[in-house]
Design a protein around this motif. Structure first.
Motif, PDB file in Angstrom:
ATOM      1  N   TRP A 120      -2.963  -8.303  -8.192  1.00  0.00           N
ATOM      2  CA  TRP A 120      -2.962  -7.063  -7.436  1.00  0.00           C
ATOM      3  C   TRP A 120      -3.185  -7.308  -5.944  1.00  0.00           C
ATOM      4  O   TRP A 120      -3.632  -6.417  -5.238  1.00  0.00           O
ATOM      5  CB  TRP A 120      -4.064  -6.134  -7.965  1.00  0.00           C
ATOM      6  N   CYS A 138      -3.505  -2.369  -5.423  1.00  0.00           N
ATOM      7  CA  CYS A 138      -3.840  -1.431  -6.486  1.00  0.00           C
ATOM      8  C   CYS A 138      -5.316  -1.086  -6.352  1.00  0.00           C
ATOM      9  O   CYS A 138      -6.163  -1.990  -6.236  1.00  0.00           O
ATOM     10  CB  CYS A 138      -3.542  -2.020  -7.859  1.00  0.00           C
ATOM     11  N   ARG A 139      -5.639   0.187  -6.344  1.00  0.00           N
ATOM     12  CA  ARG A 139      -7.009   0.644  -6.107  1.00  0.00           C
ATOM     13  C   ARG A 139      -7.357   1.789  -7.046  1.00  0.00           C
ATOM     14  O   ARG A 139      -6.477   2.502  -7.552  1.00  0.00           O
ATOM     15  CB  ARG A 139      -7.161   1.139  -4.665  1.00  0.00           C
ATOM     16  N   ARG A 140      -8.654   1.949  -7.239  1.00  0.00           N
ATOM     17  CA  ARG A 140      -9.172   3.087  -8.005  1.00  0.00           C
ATOM     18  C   ARG A 140      -9.765   4.073  -7.002  1.00  0.00           C
ATOM     19  O   ARG A 140     -10.573   3.683  -6.143  1.00  0.00           O
ATOM     20  CB  ARG A 140     -10.242   2.618  -8.983  1.00  0.00           C
ATOM     21  N   TRP A 188      -5.604   5.844 -10.516  1.00  0.00           N
ATOM     22  CA  TRP A 188      -5.109   4.547 -10.059  1.00  0.00           C
ATOM     23  C   TRP A 188      -4.082   4.780  -8.968  1.00  0.00           C
ATOM     24  O   TRP A 188      -3.157   5.569  -9.130  1.00  0.00           O
ATOM     25  CB  TRP A 188      -4.483   3.766 -11.215  1.00  0.00           C
ATOM     26  N   ARG A 190      -1.371   2.858  -6.223  1.00  0.00           N
ATOM     27  CA  ARG A 190      -0.656   1.611  -5.960  1.00  0.00           C
ATOM     28  C   ARG A 190       0.155   1.741  -4.679  1.00  0.00           C
ATOM     29  O   ARG A 190       0.774   2.773  -4.429  1.00  0.00           O
ATOM     30  CB  ARG A 190       0.255   1.241  -7.125  1.00  0.00           C
ATOM     31  N   TRP A 195       0.747   4.824  -0.336  1.00  0.00           N
ATOM     32  CA  TRP A 195       0.042   4.723  -1.609  1.00  0.00           C
ATOM     33  C   TRP A 195       0.438   5.895  -2.494  1.00  0.00           C
ATOM     34  O   TRP A 195       0.518   7.027  -2.033  1.00  0.00           O
ATOM     35  CB  TRP A 195      -1.465   4.720  -1.381  1.00  0.00           C
ATOM     36  N   VAL A 199      -0.568   6.239  -9.784  1.00  0.00           N
ATOM     37  CA  VAL A 199       0.112   5.640 -10.933  1.00  0.00           C
ATOM     38  C   VAL A 199      -0.512   6.200 -12.205  1.00  0.00           C
ATOM     39  O   VAL A 199      -1.742   6.266 -12.327  1.00  0.00           O
ATOM     40  CB  VAL A 199      -0.017   4.099 -10.924  1.00  0.00           C
ATOM     41  N   VAL A 216      -0.615   1.665 -16.226  1.00  0.00           N
ATOM     42  CA  VAL A 216      -1.546   0.568 -15.953  1.00  0.00           C
ATOM     43  C   VAL A 216      -1.950  -0.104 -17.263  1.00  0.00           C
ATOM     44  O   VAL A 216      -2.012  -1.338 -17.362  1.00  0.00           O
ATOM     45  CB  VAL A 216      -2.783   1.086 -15.188  1.00  0.00           C
ATOM     46  N   THR A 230     -12.193  -2.582  -7.464  1.00  0.00           N
ATOM     47  CA  THR A 230     -11.147  -2.116  -6.549  1.00  0.00           C
ATOM     48  C   THR A 230     -11.433  -0.705  -6.043  1.00  0.00           C
ATOM     49  O   THR A 230     -10.579  -0.078  -5.412  1.00  0.00           O
ATOM     50  CB  THR A 230      -9.769  -2.117  -7.234  1.00  0.00           C
TER      51      THR A 230
END
Length: 474
Positions: A31, A40-42, A47, A49, A55, A58, A63, A108
């Motif tokens: 990632w 890719c982040r939370r 999620w 991307r 951004w 997703v 995922v 993340t």
């Protein structure tokens, strides 16, 4: 101790499923870009991307699918007798994947209070963006509005909007400008307001706390403007809720991450539209809101959504304070081309999108200078009409009353004048208690006192009285 293995494959070896955090750290390079930036982040239960220019949320099912495929042929070592280790299949299951995603989300995670657009960098080496101002993402880079400099795309810029074409500093939009001149031949302030609104939406700003409302007959140009805006921000960045739907339980879920909501038929049915009014005030007012999502955890945050409404007539909102009406910038269209539509117009306008982008950026620059969106003269009249329709109490106050800290009037005297005014204007007067509540909504500084009048005390409003021309009953 010598490690011995019994192995039959060359499968990738990972930490055991019992240590999901260690597995997450091993998978994290998947990632990351070549220079180590996460793509890719939370964020706020979702999620996100990086697409290469912005951004995008997703779906969690996607995922999970990627993790199942990634781990399908992986193995891990587990100790057995005599200091030996045995190779076992990682064998992803629902529980193992859930634990892994939870660990990946923790390493993340972006701050919940971070609103897009924003700059961030995990190691603190990102650019010094002090004084940069708004950034608009285009196909060919990040455009800094202050000096029209084109910067390289980077996942360190957390943005949800990217215009789906390249920036061209020399592009023009003569067809678009001719079209707008036909719509408002005698109202250049309306064109200025629309131009600033287009730039405002592109910038990601929400600080104006305004809603754009275009009112006019069928085939008056509202739909064409809306379709051009859709092309400008990109179809994936647009939500299309109904006005009534905003007041339902899951009605706001479609707005998450969307910079623009286009409400193409701004009509309400039924007498109680309080939930819709509250939602409109919350969204446009940059307030934090809890949003329920079907089969997913609740989302909490500030929506980045600007609201744009189309209607054949001024909508009616019940709001005793009259605040909702003041949130609107109203653009009136009066000419209809019904039966005389130009079916090739939209194609010609779409071909001018790089020029329309420059036109919108000029509007944003003017907004930056003036600090507020232009309010057309016709808009002020429409807002007053909406305010009076939403809150007859506000109309009564404007026509019959004056306010101030030294103003006083007995409750019964004001109530009698209100009932007379309501009858003359076809408004239901309601009860004295409801009238008092509506007064307080419209005049927050209003107080109710009981000063002595001889041997009795008279309930009196402080902060309001009748205009001198009508006599002050005290």
């Amino acid at each position: 101790m010598t490690e011995e293995r019994t192995t039959d494959t060359d499968a990738e070896e990972l930490p055991p499923p019992s240590n999901p955090l260690a597995v997450a750290r091993r998978l994290l390079p998947d990632w990351q870009t070549e220079d180590g930036q996460l793509v890719c982040r939370r964020w706020r239960g979702s999620w996100m991307r990086w697409s290469g220019s912005h951004w995008r949320e997703v779906d969690e099912a996607q995922v999970r699918k990627a993790m199942y495929e990634r781990l399908e042929h992986s193995v891990y070592l587990t100790p057995v007798k005599d200091g030996k280790f045995e190779e076992r299949d990682w064998a992803p299951t629902k529980q193992k994947i859930s634990n892994l995603l939870d660990a990946l989300g923790s390493i993340t995670l972006l701050p919940t209070d971070m609103d897009a657009p924003a700059w961030f960098d995990s190691d603190g080496t990102g650019p010094d963006t002090t004084g940069w101002g708004p950034i608009v993402a285009c196909e060919n880079g990040l455009l800094r509005i202050r000096d029209r400099a084109l910067l390289a795309h980077t996942p360190g810029f957390f943005n949800h909007v990217s215009v789906p074409f390249a920036y061209d500093p020399d592009a023009t939009a003569p067809e678009w400008e001719r079209f707008l001149a036909k719509l408002w031949p005698d109202a250049p302030d309306a064109i200025n307001a629309l131009q600033e609104w287009f730039g405002y939406v592109l910038s990601g700003r929400t600080d104006q706390q305004k809603i754009l409302l275009m009112v006019g007959p069928s085939r008056s140009g509202k739909g064409t403007i809306a379709r051009v805006m859709k092309e400008l921000v990109g179809r994936n960045n647009l939500a299309g809720p109904t006005l009534a739907g905003l007041g339902t339980n899951f009605g706001l879920a479609t707005l998450i991450g969307k910079p623009l909501a286009l409400i193409s038929d701004a009509r309400l049915s039924g007498s109680d539209n309080t939930p819709v009014v509250e939602r409109l005030l919350t969204i446009s007012g940059e307030d934090t809101i809890d949003i329920d999502r079907k089969y997913r955890e609740q989302w909490t945050g500030k929506l980045p959504t600007r609201l744009m409404m189309l209607s054949n007539e001024l909508p009616h909102f019940g709001d005793s304070s009259g605040v909702i009406a003041r949130r609107f910038i109203v653009l009136n269209l009066t000419v209809s081309w019904l039966g005389k539509e130009d079916t090739t117009l939209l194609d010609r306008l779409t071909a001018e999108m790089p020029g329309i982008l420059n036109w919108a950026l000029d509007g944003l620059a003017r907004l930056q200078r003036n600090r507020r969106i232009t309010e057309p003269v016709a808009s002020r009249e429409a807002v007053t009409t909406m305010q009076d329709t939403a809150s007859p109490t506000s109309a009564f106050l404007r026509e019959r009353c004056t306010t101030g800290p030294t103003c006083t009037i007995p409750v019964d005297s004001l109530w009698a004048v209100w009932r007379e005014w309501a009858e003359d204007n076809g408004v239901r007067p309601g009860t004295k208690q409801i009238f008092g509540r509506n007064l307080l909504s419209a005049i927050p500084q209003l107080t109710l006192t009981r000063p002595r009048d001889g041997d009795s005390r008279v309930r009196t409003y402080t902060g309001i009285t009748l205009r001198p021309s009508l006599g002050n009953a005290d």
